[in-house]
Enzyme design. Sequence first.
Site, PDB file in Angstrom:
ATOM      1  N   GLY A  33      -6.267 -86.101 -67.241  1.00 39.43           N
ATOM      2  CA  GLY A  33      -7.634 -86.237 -66.754  1.00 39.43           C
ATOM      3  C   GLY A  33      -8.655 -86.053 -67.853  1.00 39.43           C
ATOM      4  N   ASP A  85      -4.491 -77.614 -67.863  1.00 36.03           N
ATOM      5  CA  ASP A  85      -4.868 -78.773 -67.059  1.00 36.03           C
ATOM      6  C   ASP A  85      -6.167 -78.482 -66.318  1.00 36.03           C
ATOM      7  OD1 ASP A  85      -4.731 -81.275 -65.946  1.00 36.03           O
ATOM      8  OD2 ASP A  85      -2.922 -80.915 -64.767  1.00 36.03           O
ATOM      9  N   GLY A  86      -6.810 -79.532 -65.873  1.00 38.45           N
ATOM     10  CA  GLY A  86      -8.023 -79.407 -65.087  1.00 38.45           C
ATOM     11  C   GLY A  86      -7.715 -79.288 -63.606  1.00 38.45           C
ATOM     12  N   LYS A  98      -5.368 -80.984 -56.908  1.00 33.96           N
ATOM     13  CA  LYS A  98      -5.225 -81.797 -58.102  1.00 33.96           C
ATOM     14  C   LYS A  98      -4.642 -83.152 -57.704  1.00 33.96           C
ATOM     15  CE  LYS A  98      -3.341 -80.009 -61.687  1.00 33.96           C
ATOM     16  NZ  LYS A  98      -4.337 -80.754 -62.489  1.00 33.96           N
ATOM     17  N   GLY A  99      -4.789 -84.114 -58.586  1.00 32.10           N
ATOM     18  CA  GLY A  99      -4.223 -85.420 -58.325  1.00 32.10           C
ATOM     19  C   GLY A  99      -5.235 -86.534 -58.233  1.00 32.10           C
ATOM     20  N   GLY A 100      -6.497 -86.220 -58.542  1.00 30.35           N
ATOM     21  CA  GLY A 100      -7.509 -87.266 -58.534  1.00 30.35           C
ATOM     22  C   GLY A 100      -7.199 -88.388 -59.509  1.00 30.35           C
ATOM     23  N   GLU A 107       2.383 -83.382 -62.975  1.00 27.42           N
ATOM     24  CA  GLU A 107       1.627 -82.165 -63.272  1.00 27.42           C
ATOM     25  C   GLU A 107       2.293 -80.957 -62.625  1.00 27.42           C
ATOM     26  OE1 GLU A 107      -2.890 -84.023 -63.700  1.00 27.42           O
ATOM     27  OE2 GLU A 107      -2.204 -83.270 -61.764  1.00 27.42           O
TER      28      GLU A 107
END
Length: 231
Positions: A33, A85-86, A98-100, A107
């Site tokens: 991301g 991670d973001g 998460k997962g956008g 991840e």
Amino acid sequence: MTQDELKQLVGQAAADYVIANVPEGTIIGVGTGSTANCFIDALAAHKARFRGAVSSSVATTARLQSHGIPVFDLNDIESLPVYVDGADEIDHGGAMIKGGGGALTREKIVASVAEKFLCIADASKVVDVLGQFPLPVEVVPMARTAIGRRVTALGGVPIVRVTKDGAPFLTDNGNEIIDVKGLRITDPRTLEAHVNAWPGVVTVGLFAARGADLCLLGTQKGVETIVYPNR
């Protein structure tokens, strides 16, 4: 500061954290991301300190390699000291959506191996209750409609993710994603386990069972460090 500037700020802060806390010669896990990209760019200046990285997506692999950072297969690695991670959303207990970007399964796999999950985000991603951001669910294509019905029964609105030309979005694993709107996720651990048990679900984009251990949060006053002691 703009949101992009905040991302760059926490990306640099994450690189500084890794340099200060991770031994030289180790391999680190890297997420996917725009915020993770800022971390990669900041880490590049110090790449000689590390053996390389395990990547969570094809896009991240390309970004790492563009900086000359070696990328290792997770199957060849026994452990990772940290995964950076973001998040699309993070609550006050360190649970995340998460997962956008579509990389939720890889991840989650890389995060599960890491000793520590370092989340990097700007202050807009912090929420009291998860669910305002649509919850991604990676599904085997033939199960898409069946999973959509289950989502509706939960009170959510399932939307199949598509590309700009209207075709189904495919993950690096060749699966599709259903984005679920309208959920108020008060018990993310339970919902994560429940959805993951549905036949046809590869994984749900809830990171609660393995949430963040700490978060470097970009604010207008600088970077705030939040530690989640119950992890």
